[in-house]
Design a protein around this motif. Structure first.
Motif, PDB file in Angstrom:
ATOM      1  N   VAL A 296       0.857  -1.195   0.000  1.00 27.31           N
ATOM      2  CA  VAL A 296       0.000   0.000   0.000  1.00 27.31           C
ATOM      3  C   VAL A 296       0.892   1.243   0.000  1.00 27.31           C
ATOM      4  O   VAL A 296       0.663   2.203  -0.750  1.00 27.31           O
TER       5      VAL A 296
ATOM      6  N   PHE B  65      -1.194  10.984  -0.207  1.00 24.59           N
ATOM      7  CA  PHE B  65      -2.312  11.438  -1.037  1.00 24.59           C
ATOM      8  C   PHE B  65      -3.506  11.663  -0.117  1.00 24.59           C
ATOM      9  O   PHE B  65      -4.070  10.703   0.427  1.00 24.59           O
ATOM     10  N   CYS B  66      -3.868  12.930   0.075  1.00 23.61           N
ATOM     11  CA  CYS B  66      -4.928  13.262   1.052  1.00 23.61           C
ATOM     12  C   CYS B  66      -6.250  13.513   0.351  1.00 23.61           C
ATOM     13  O   CYS B  66      -6.550  14.659  -0.032  1.00 23.61           O
ATOM     14  N   LEU B  67      -7.031  12.474   0.188  1.00 24.77           N
ATOM     15  CA  LEU B  67      -8.375  12.603  -0.408  1.00 24.77           C
ATOM     16  C   LEU B  67      -9.453  12.332   0.641  1.00 24.77           C
ATOM     17  O   LEU B  67     -10.321  13.167   0.905  1.00 24.77           O
TER      18      LEU B  67
ATOM     19  N   ALA C 127     -16.891  11.902   4.791  1.00 26.76           N
ATOM     20  CA  ALA C 127     -17.216  11.374   3.465  1.00 26.76           C
ATOM     21  C   ALA C 127     -16.994   9.865   3.339  1.00 26.76           C
ATOM     22  O   ALA C 127     -17.702   9.195   2.586  1.00 26.76           O
TER      23      ALA C 127
ATOM     24  N   VAL D 202     -16.269   6.350   2.199  1.00 24.19           N
ATOM     25  CA  VAL D 202     -16.104   5.805   0.848  1.00 24.19           C
ATOM     26  C   VAL D 202     -16.632   6.745  -0.248  1.00 24.19           C
ATOM     27  O   VAL D 202     -16.385   6.514  -1.424  1.00 24.19           O
ATOM     28  N   ASN D 203     -17.372   7.782   0.148  1.00 25.73           N
ATOM     29  CA  ASN D 203     -17.868   8.729  -0.856  1.00 25.73           C
ATOM     30  C   ASN D 203     -16.921   9.919  -1.049  1.00 25.73           C
ATOM     31  O   ASN D 203     -17.300  10.926  -1.659  1.00 25.73           O
TER      32      ASN D 203
ATOM     33  N   ASN E 271      -8.605  11.488   6.686  1.00 29.66           N
ATOM     34  CA  ASN E 271      -8.212  10.365   7.547  1.00 29.66           C
ATOM     35  C   ASN E 271      -7.837   9.131   6.752  1.00 29.66           C
ATOM     36  O   ASN E 271      -8.047   9.062   5.554  1.00 29.66           O
TER      37      ASN E 271
ATOM     38  N   SER F 168      -2.366   7.057   4.103  1.00 27.73           N
ATOM     39  CA  SER F 168      -1.193   6.182   4.170  1.00 27.73           C
ATOM     40  C   SER F 168       0.069   7.001   4.033  1.00 27.73           C
ATOM     41  O   SER F 168       0.124   7.931   3.228  1.00 27.73           O
TER      42      SER F 168
ATOM     43  N   ALA G 169     -10.071   0.037  -0.887  1.00 28.62           N
ATOM     44  CA  ALA G 169      -9.058   0.965  -1.400  1.00 28.62           C
ATOM     45  C   ALA G 169      -9.342   1.307  -2.867  1.00 28.62           C
ATOM     46  O   ALA G 169      -9.844   0.474  -3.618  1.00 28.62           O
ATOM     47  N   GLU G 170      -9.016   2.538  -3.251  1.00 29.86           N
ATOM     48  CA  GLU G 170      -9.132   2.984  -4.645  1.00 29.86           C
ATOM     49  C   GLU G 170     -10.505   2.690  -5.251  1.00 29.86           C
ATOM     50  O   GLU G 170     -10.620   2.223  -6.377  1.00 29.86           O
TER      51      GLU G 170
ATOM     52  N   ASP H 211     -14.455   1.789  -3.353  1.00 26.67           N
ATOM     53  CA  ASP H 211     -15.096   0.713  -2.597  1.00 26.67           C
ATOM     54  C   ASP H 211     -15.971  -0.149  -3.518  1.00 26.67           C
ATOM     55  O   ASP H 211     -16.683   0.379  -4.384  1.00 26.67           O
TER      56      ASP H 211
ATOM     57  N   GLN I  79     -22.779   0.144  -7.214  1.00 27.31           N
ATOM     58  CA  GLN I  79     -23.917   1.076  -7.299  1.00 27.31           C
ATOM     59  C   GLN I  79     -23.811   1.893  -8.586  1.00 27.31           C
ATOM     60  O   GLN I  79     -24.803   2.133  -9.260  1.00 27.31           O
TER      61      GLN I  79
HETATM   62  C1  FAD Z   1      -5.113   0.940   5.254  1.00 26.70           C
HETATM   63  C2  FAD Z   1      -5.816   2.061   4.559  1.00 26.70           C
HETATM   64  C3  FAD Z   1      -5.102   2.937   3.760  1.00 26.70           C
HETATM   65  C4  FAD Z   1      -5.737   4.035   3.164  1.00 26.70           C
HETATM   66  N1  FAD Z   1      -4.994   4.947   2.468  1.00 26.70           N
HETATM   67  C5  FAD Z   1      -5.579   6.091   2.002  1.00 26.70           C
HETATM   68  C6  FAD Z   1      -4.794   7.127   1.398  1.00 26.70           C
HETATM   69  O1  FAD Z   1      -3.572   7.025   1.287  1.00 26.70           O
HETATM   70  N2  FAD Z   1      -5.429   8.243   0.978  1.00 26.70           N
HETATM   71  C7  FAD Z   1      -6.772   8.411   1.089  1.00 26.70           C
HETATM   72  O2  FAD Z   1      -7.274   9.455   0.677  1.00 26.70           O
HETATM   73  N3  FAD Z   1      -7.552   7.440   1.661  1.00 26.70           N
HETATM   74  C8  FAD Z   1      -6.989   6.302   2.124  1.00 26.70           C
HETATM   75  N4  FAD Z   1      -7.756   5.315   2.714  1.00 26.70           N
HETATM   76  C9  FAD Z   1      -9.222   5.490   2.799  1.00 26.70           C
HETATM   77  C10 FAD Z   1     -10.000   4.462   1.968  1.00 26.70           C
HETATM   78  O3  FAD Z   1      -9.688   4.612   0.604  1.00 26.70           O
HETATM   79  C11 FAD Z   1     -11.522   4.569   2.221  1.00 26.70           C
HETATM   80  O4  FAD Z   1     -11.991   5.712   1.601  1.00 26.70           O
HETATM   81  C12 FAD Z   1     -11.879   4.639   3.643  1.00 26.70           C
HETATM   82  O5  FAD Z   1     -11.251   3.589   4.329  1.00 26.70           O
HETATM   83  C13 FAD Z   1     -13.385   4.576   3.837  1.00 26.70           C
HETATM   84  O6  FAD Z   1     -13.584   4.152   5.132  1.00 26.70           O
HETATM   85  P1  FAD Z   1     -14.851   4.208   6.022  1.00 26.70           P
HETATM   86  O7  FAD Z   1     -14.710   3.027   6.879  1.00 26.70           O
HETATM   87  O8  FAD Z   1     -14.992   5.537   6.637  1.00 26.70           O
HETATM   88  O9  FAD Z   1     -16.066   3.969   5.005  1.00 26.70           O
HETATM   89  P2  FAD Z   1     -17.598   4.218   5.204  1.00 26.70           P
HETATM   90  O10 FAD Z   1     -17.971   5.400   4.383  1.00 26.70           O
HETATM   91  O11 FAD Z   1     -17.974   4.227   6.652  1.00 26.70           O
HETATM   92  O12 FAD Z   1     -18.222   2.907   4.531  1.00 26.70           O
HETATM   93  C14 FAD Z   1     -18.232   1.616   5.167  1.00 26.70           C
HETATM   94  C15 FAD Z   1     -18.843   0.587   4.234  1.00 26.70           C
HETATM   95  O13 FAD Z   1     -20.234   0.914   4.033  1.00 26.70           O
HETATM   96  C16 FAD Z   1     -20.619   0.722   2.702  1.00 26.70           C
HETATM   97  N5  FAD Z   1     -21.183   1.999   2.165  1.00 26.70           N
HETATM   98  C17 FAD Z   1     -20.944   3.267   2.583  1.00 26.70           C
HETATM   99  N6  FAD Z   1     -21.648   4.152   1.856  1.00 26.70           N
HETATM  100  C18 FAD Z   1     -22.338   3.427   0.942  1.00 26.70           C
HETATM  101  C19 FAD Z   1     -23.267   3.746  -0.110  1.00 26.70           C
HETATM  102  N7  FAD Z   1     -23.622   5.015  -0.392  1.00 26.70           N
HETATM  103  N8  FAD Z   1     -23.792   2.728  -0.838  1.00 26.70           N
HETATM  104  C20 FAD Z   1     -23.444   1.442  -0.590  1.00 26.70           C
HETATM  105  N9  FAD Z   1     -22.590   1.077   0.371  1.00 26.70           N
HETATM  106  C21 FAD Z   1     -22.043   2.045   1.139  1.00 26.70           C
HETATM  107  C22 FAD Z   1     -19.399   0.271   1.925  1.00 26.70           C
HETATM  108  O14 FAD Z   1     -19.464  -1.139   1.756  1.00 26.70           O
HETATM  109  C23 FAD Z   1     -18.223   0.592   2.831  1.00 26.70           C
HETATM  110  O15 FAD Z   1     -17.190  -0.372   2.709  1.00 26.70           O
HETATM  111  C24 FAD Z   1      -7.145   4.211   3.320  1.00 26.70           C
HETATM  112  C25 FAD Z   1      -7.869   3.304   4.115  1.00 26.70           C
HETATM  113  C26 FAD Z   1      -7.222   2.264   4.749  1.00 26.70           C
HETATM  114  C27 FAD Z   1      -8.025   1.381   5.654  1.00 26.70           C
END
Ligand code: FAD
Length: 489
Positions: A74, A111-113, A118, A120-121, A151, A154, A392-393, A395, A401
């Protein structure tokens, strides 16, 4: 084609990379790898085959037991694809030229996205702001509320630079998400820049050699040159579009596409490796048989034999599909062009099916091989790594969807009308997609308002995901033929 000499040198350079260490040591291993220049930051455009091969060799933890469950893959893809790749894709010539200096020094970037609110959105929702100040000729980057704090970033604790995605505001008008190349730390002292607040996300169940951080921007001033300006810039204190292509989230999302395919390929290789090792064990593990009957091996147990054979068929189909998609994507990357909607869908299908199939097969295998599944040498402890691949990259659920919504849009735009009669659909992938569109269309037809339509969409979630699966099947049929559609294998 990737040449054998390069592959040998690269394999040698990564052979001692492992996950059993503190994240600072892991970060240092990446700095060293960057400085070898075996993979250049610019290879994503100039030699994409090498970029993907480097990912395949490194990302799949099952290929090297010292990297099982490691977050190094990663770290690597964030550095080369998300960070450097964003500078390459979104930056103007001077910013792209900076990549050579960063490679020379082994500069780490993040990379701060993703923002807390937000999840996964992220990308659709960007609340971090970058406001242009004509007085200072600088941008002010801010996290206006707790939900907008980035948040899960990585390499967030060890990187000295970052590509930050923020909503650009010029003269009171918001222009949507744009990329900024921001200094997180003073590279010589390692001190954080004023206003940059980082916090460790805490201990994870896996991959603790990777630092993940929350990053808050508390009034961080950055120079005009921080705006990645291939598509948009500030001229005479005004926002200007610098190419025919308008800056939009899909452009930023380019990097998610290359990363998405790299993750798809790595998850298939990971599953293949787990199966290869399990097969070797099961074919050599004798099982009891009643007296006088031939002694079977574990691999002869029908339930296990069935999974092994199914894995062979499905994983080989996935390898072929991913390879075909990569071939098309590589030409687009060389031309520095923007992939069309069909290509974006083809990549989404690669990631959805690769990760989903790898999770499903390895999980079923784990339950059929007895005590072997508990042994560290089986690689099974790394299966949690696959769940990281699922979000990652892009969901999996969000990608599905989108496939379903876009399929329904095409359906609504067609001249088809529901006469109320039952229709018999064929078994081809295309016909099955029609079937799900038809069923979903009927289920949604009673909606009296947008809210009602959204409620019905959620209530019929099984049809929604059924349609998305059917779209995936159609892509496999188009790329490889009906006989390679995963649901039929
Ligand atoms: C180890 C690791 C490294 C990462 N590195 C980076 C990075 O370098 N830069 C960066 O910008 N981000 C990074 N991320 C963030 C990652 O890409 C995800 O965006 C983030 O983990 C989303 O997490 P969440 O649990 O808040 O998701 P949530 O939004 O809480 O979603 C949880 C689950 O609910 C479901 N869900 C949520 N909304 C919907 C919907 N509208 N419709 C259907 N299903 C839905 C999905 O199945 C999803 O898996 C990293 C995450 C991890 C864990």
């Amino acid at each position: 084609m990737v040449d054998a000499e390069w592959k040998a040198s690269y394999s040698e350079a990564i052979k001692d990379i492992h996950g059993d260490c503190h994240f600072e040591e892991s970060a240092e291993m990446l700095r060293r790898l960057i400085r070898t220049k075996l993979l250049k930051f610019t290879d994503l455009k100039e030699n994409p085959e090498r970029f993907f091969e480097a990912h395949r060799l490194l990302l799949a933890p099952g290929r090297n037991s010292d990297r099982e469950g490691s977050g190094f893959g990663v770290r690597f893809t964030v550095q080369f694809n998300l960070f450097a790749g964003s500078v390459l894709g979104l930056g103007g010539p001077e910013q792209v030229a900076e990549l050579d200096t960063m490679q020379e020094k082994g500069t780490l970037g993040c990379f701060c996205l993703t923002e807390k609110f937000a999840g996964v959105n992220s990308g659709l929702v960007v609340h971090t702001t970058a406001t242009w100040s004509p007085e200072r000729q600088q941008f002010l980057i801010e996290s206006p509320d707790r939900g907008s704090v980035k948040n899960w970033i990585s390499q967030g604790l060890t990187a000295s630079r970052a590509v930050v995605i923020a909503n650009l505001c010029v003269n009171g008008k918001f222009y949507g998400p744009h990329g900024f190349l921001v200094d997180m730390r003073d590279e010589s002292t390692g001190e954080l820049k004023p206003g940059v607040v980082i916090e460790d996300m805490g201990i994870k169940t896996t991959a603790n050699d990777l630092d993940n951080a929350s990053v808050e921007f508390n009034k961080v001033w950055v120079d005009k040159s921080a705006l990645l300006n291939r598509f948009a810039d500030i001229q005479d204190d005004k926002y200007v579009q610098t190419t025919e292509e308008k800056m939009r989230i899909e452009i930023i999302g380019q990097r998610l596409l290359t990363g998405r395919l790299a993750i798809a390929e790595a998850s298939v290789i990971f599953a293949q490796r787990i199966f290869e090792m399990a097969r070797e064990y099961a074919e050599n593990k004798p099982c009891w048989a009643p007296k006088g009957q031939p002694q079977p091996m574990l691999a002869d147990m029908p339930q296990l034999a069935t999974i092994l054979a199914e894995a062979d068929r499905k994983l080989s189909s996935l390898v072929q599909y991913n390879f075909a998609v990569e071939k098309r994507l590589n030409s687009i990357l060389r031309e520095n062009a923007i992939p069309d909607a069909a290509m974006v869908e083809a990549i989404a299908v690669a990631k959805i099916k690769s990760v989903q199939t790898a999770i499903d097969l390895t999980d079923r295998l784990r339950r059929e091989v007895g005590s072997y599944a508990l042994m560290a040498s089986s690689g099974m402890q790394s299966v949690a790594w696959l769940s990281m691949c699922a979000f990652a990259e892009g969901d999996t659920r969000i990608l599905m969807q989108k496939l379903a919504r876009d399929s329904m849009k095409k359906f609504k735009a067609s001249s088809w009308t529901d006469t109320g009669k039952e229709i018999v659909f064929g078994t081809s992938a295309e016909q099955q997609e029609m079937k799900f569109r038809f069923l979903l269309s009927r289920a949604l037809s009673g909606a009296a308002s947008a809210a009602d339509s959204s409620r019905l969409w959620n209530e019929n979630w099984e049809l929604v995901y059924g349609l998305a699966e059917a779209v995936c099947d159609r892509y496999f049929a188009e790329f490889l033929g009906e006989e390679k559609v995963l649901s039929k294998l």
